[in-house]
Design a protein around this motif. Sequence first.
Motif, PDB file in Angstrom:
ATOM      1  N   ALA A 104      41.576 -19.586  49.935  1.00 15.22           N
ATOM      2  CA  ALA A 104      40.739 -18.473  50.391  1.00 15.22           C
ATOM      3  C   ALA A 104      40.370 -17.573  49.215  1.00 15.22           C
ATOM      4  O   ALA A 104      41.202 -17.305  48.351  1.00 15.22           O
ATOM      5  CB  ALA A 104      41.488 -17.664  51.455  1.00 15.22           C
ATOM      6  N   PRO A 105      39.117 -17.167  49.132  1.00 14.13           N
ATOM      7  CA  PRO A 105      38.061 -17.168  50.159  1.00 14.13           C
ATOM      8  C   PRO A 105      37.210 -18.440  50.187  1.00 14.13           C
ATOM      9  O   PRO A 105      36.208 -18.485  50.906  1.00 14.13           O
ATOM     10  CB  PRO A 105      37.200 -15.974  49.739  1.00 14.13           C
ATOM     11  CG  PRO A 105      37.283 -15.985  48.242  1.00 14.13           C
ATOM     12  CD  PRO A 105      38.697 -16.390  47.940  1.00 14.13           C
ATOM     13  N   TYR A 106      37.574 -19.464  49.407  1.00 15.28           N
ATOM     14  CA  TYR A 106      36.747 -20.671  49.338  1.00 15.28           C
ATOM     15  C   TYR A 106      37.084 -21.620  50.486  1.00 15.28           C
ATOM     16  O   TYR A 106      38.238 -21.732  50.912  1.00 15.28           O
ATOM     17  CB  TYR A 106      36.943 -21.358  47.993  1.00 15.28           C
ATOM     18  CG  TYR A 106      36.495 -20.476  46.840  1.00 15.28           C
ATOM     19  CD1 TYR A 106      35.147 -20.252  46.611  1.00 15.28           C
ATOM     20  CD2 TYR A 106      37.418 -19.835  46.032  1.00 15.28           C
ATOM     21  CE1 TYR A 106      34.726 -19.415  45.595  1.00 15.28           C
ATOM     22  CE2 TYR A 106      37.016 -19.003  45.004  1.00 15.28           C
ATOM     23  CZ  TYR A 106      35.664 -18.795  44.787  1.00 15.28           C
ATOM     24  OH  TYR A 106      35.251 -17.963  43.783  1.00 15.28           O
ATOM     25  N   ASP A 107      36.054 -22.313  50.964  1.00  9.92           N
ATOM     26  CA  ASP A 107      36.265 -23.229  52.081  1.00  9.92           C
ATOM     27  C   ASP A 107      35.807 -24.654  51.776  1.00  9.92           C
ATOM     28  O   ASP A 107      35.823 -25.512  52.663  1.00  9.92           O
ATOM     29  CB  ASP A 107      35.590 -22.714  53.357  1.00  9.92           C
ATOM     30  CG  ASP A 107      34.110 -22.396  53.179  1.00  9.92           C
ATOM     31  OD1 ASP A 107      33.482 -22.951  52.241  1.00  9.92           O
ATOM     32  OD2 ASP A 107      33.578 -21.586  53.961  1.00  9.92           O
ATOM     33  N   ALA A 108      35.405 -24.949  50.520  1.00 13.70           N
ATOM     34  CA  ALA A 108      35.038 -26.316  50.138  1.00 13.70           C
ATOM     35  C   ALA A 108      34.931 -26.396  48.615  1.00 13.70           C
ATOM     36  O   ALA A 108      34.730 -25.383  47.930  1.00 13.70           O
ATOM     37  CB  ALA A 108      33.725 -26.744  50.778  1.00 13.70           C
ATOM     38  N   LEU A 109      35.066 -27.614  48.097  1.00 14.91           N
ATOM     39  CA  LEU A 109      34.875 -27.903  46.681  1.00 14.91           C
ATOM     40  C   LEU A 109      33.775 -28.943  46.539  1.00 14.91           C
ATOM     41  O   LEU A 109      33.736 -29.929  47.278  1.00 14.91           O
ATOM     42  CB  LEU A 109      36.162 -28.444  46.051  1.00 14.91           C
ATOM     43  CG  LEU A 109      36.071 -28.884  44.581  1.00 14.91           C
ATOM     44  CD1 LEU A 109      35.898 -27.680  43.661  1.00 14.91           C
ATOM     45  CD2 LEU A 109      37.314 -29.691  44.177  1.00 14.91           C
ATOM     46  N   ARG A 136      31.617 -20.390  51.257  1.00 19.03           N
ATOM     47  CA  ARG A 136      32.035 -20.104  49.881  1.00 19.03           C
ATOM     48  C   ARG A 136      32.484 -21.421  49.245  1.00 19.03           C
ATOM     49  O   ARG A 136      33.479 -22.030  49.679  1.00 19.03           O
ATOM     50  CB  ARG A 136      33.200 -19.096  49.838  1.00 19.03           C
ATOM     51  CG  ARG A 136      32.846 -17.689  50.240  1.00 19.03           C
ATOM     52  CD  ARG A 136      31.950 -16.992  49.224  1.00 19.03           C
ATOM     53  NE  ARG A 136      32.517 -16.896  47.894  1.00 19.03           N
ATOM     54  CZ  ARG A 136      33.331 -15.923  47.472  1.00 19.03           C
ATOM     55  NH1 ARG A 136      33.712 -14.965  48.308  1.00 19.03           N
ATOM     56  NH2 ARG A 136      33.768 -15.892  46.226  1.00 19.03           N
ATOM     57  N   VAL A 137      31.783 -21.855  48.229  1.00 24.43           N
ATOM     58  CA  VAL A 137      32.006 -23.177  47.646  1.00 24.43           C
ATOM     59  C   VAL A 137      32.346 -23.038  46.164  1.00 24.43           C
ATOM     60  O   VAL A 137      31.653 -22.324  45.426  1.00 24.43           O
ATOM     61  CB  VAL A 137      30.751 -24.065  47.826  1.00 24.43           C
ATOM     62  CG1 VAL A 137      30.860 -25.354  47.026  1.00 24.43           C
ATOM     63  CG2 VAL A 137      30.525 -24.367  49.304  1.00 24.43           C
ATOM     64  N   LEU A 138      33.381 -23.733  45.736  1.00 28.06           N
ATOM     65  CA  LEU A 138      33.693 -23.881  44.317  1.00 28.06           C
ATOM     66  C   LEU A 138      33.077 -25.172  43.805  1.00 28.06           C
ATOM     67  O   LEU A 138      33.016 -26.168  44.539  1.00 28.06           O
ATOM     68  CB  LEU A 138      35.204 -23.906  44.093  1.00 28.06           C
ATOM     69  CG  LEU A 138      35.885 -22.556  43.880  1.00 28.06           C
ATOM     70  CD1 LEU A 138      37.399 -22.732  43.851  1.00 28.06           C
ATOM     71  CD2 LEU A 138      35.404 -21.891  42.598  1.00 28.06           C
ATOM     72  N   VAL A 139      32.646 -25.164  42.553  1.00 26.71           N
ATOM     73  CA  VAL A 139      31.984 -26.324  41.956  1.00 26.71           C
ATOM     74  C   VAL A 139      32.786 -26.799  40.754  1.00 26.71           C
ATOM     75  O   VAL A 139      33.100 -26.006  39.848  1.00 26.71           O
ATOM     76  CB  VAL A 139      30.550 -25.979  41.517  1.00 26.71           C
ATOM     77  CG1 VAL A 139      29.904 -27.178  40.830  1.00 26.71           C
ATOM     78  CG2 VAL A 139      29.722 -25.535  42.720  1.00 26.71           C
ATOM     79  N   LEU A 140      33.125 -28.087  40.747  1.00 27.04           N
ATOM     80  CA  LEU A 140      33.742 -28.743  39.596  1.00 27.04           C
ATOM     81  C   LEU A 140      32.678 -29.613  38.943  1.00 27.04           C
ATOM     82  O   LEU A 140      32.254 -30.615  39.504  1.00 27.04           O
ATOM     83  CB  LEU A 140      34.924 -29.616  40.027  1.00 27.04           C
ATOM     84  CG  LEU A 140      35.472 -30.575  38.956  1.00 27.04           C
ATOM     85  CD1 LEU A 140      36.124 -29.807  37.816  1.00 27.04           C
ATOM     86  CD2 LEU A 140      36.445 -31.581  39.576  1.00 27.04           C
TER      87      LEU A 140
END
Length: 386
Positions: free
Chosen positions: A19-24, A121-125
């Motif tokens: 949290a607060p991210y819900d996907a990668l 809220r998405v994180l990017v790799l």
Amino acid sequence: MSDALPTESSGSEPDASPAPYDALLLLSFGGPEGREDVVPFLQNVTRGRGIPTERLEEVGRHYYLFDGISPINEQNRTLLTALRDDFAEHGLDLPVYWGNRNWDPYLTDALREMTRDGHQRVLVLATSAYASYSGCRQYRENLAESLAALRDEGLRPPRVDKLRHYFNHPGFIEPVVDGVLACLEDLPAQVRDGAHLAFTTHSIPVAAADTSGPVEAHGDGGAYVAQHRDVAALITETVRERTGRQHSFSLVYQSRSGPPSVPWLEPDICDHLEELHGQGLPGVVMVPIGFVSDHMEVRYDLDTEAMAKAAELGLPARRSPTVGADPRFAAAVRDLVLERAASERGEQPARCALGALGPSHDVCPVGCCPARTPKPAAAGADAPAL
């Protein structure tokens, strides 16, 4: 590797909440998966440059040596599985999606799927570990383009943030050290002690290198060269600690493209092999630290061209593997996710980093890796307002 590398960090250990991210989102370059894909793929890569089809056929000749199949998509599928397995094993409830800049599955399609699945809220790799226009900002520009396209469709896409550069994270460094040690042991015993370590990365225009990273890092190769030099020195020193042998080393470049009139980073790996042979060095290990996986530019430029040059010179050579889907790299991604999530919650998490440069910034500042033609870029201090 039996001994863990030391880790420089500060702050507290983050909990297992994303949290607060819900996907990668795993964001990569993409590559053709058959002979019929090669020219359309290259048209995607070079869109807007007006390059004729016959020239693209010539550029794509090395793909045809491999029946038109780049290994990068299959390697990303393997990494995708490794990330999902690692997250599940450690109780990290975070779905992982995959999108490419230049081939199926396309970035816009992946973000559309994430939007329709309700992610906000998405994180990017990104599969690029270092600072540069092509390795960071261009990915951010593609994100901005895709998000704008979804808004034009009437969708409300998620906010996206990009994970920091991970070139000096222990989970990236440790597998590379293991590969170098294995290659040294595989060399003939009589050349092992004197073998040279040639650390390779993608050549880029000197002007792009000089402006890579934050403004304060610009000049003399910028952050791009400084980060690679730091990794090369770190790995060489770790090898010395493990073996008791001090190997000479260098940072060299590969995969140059573009007109000869434009200065690019040098020396080229094949030219460097000739120099090593002329200096009387008995053997070499090529270490592709600039690449996350053994994709086409590793398989062709190193395994095909550079190894052929070494054989021509009679120079014993080995090529160490890239990180790929090593479990330690998957664990590093989990660590980076939890670190960034904790920071977003206002906490002070530990930030793992080795070498002299320390952990990179979370948010690319204004002026970081500028484009020749300014374009909107997501996930940075200069990102357009939603």
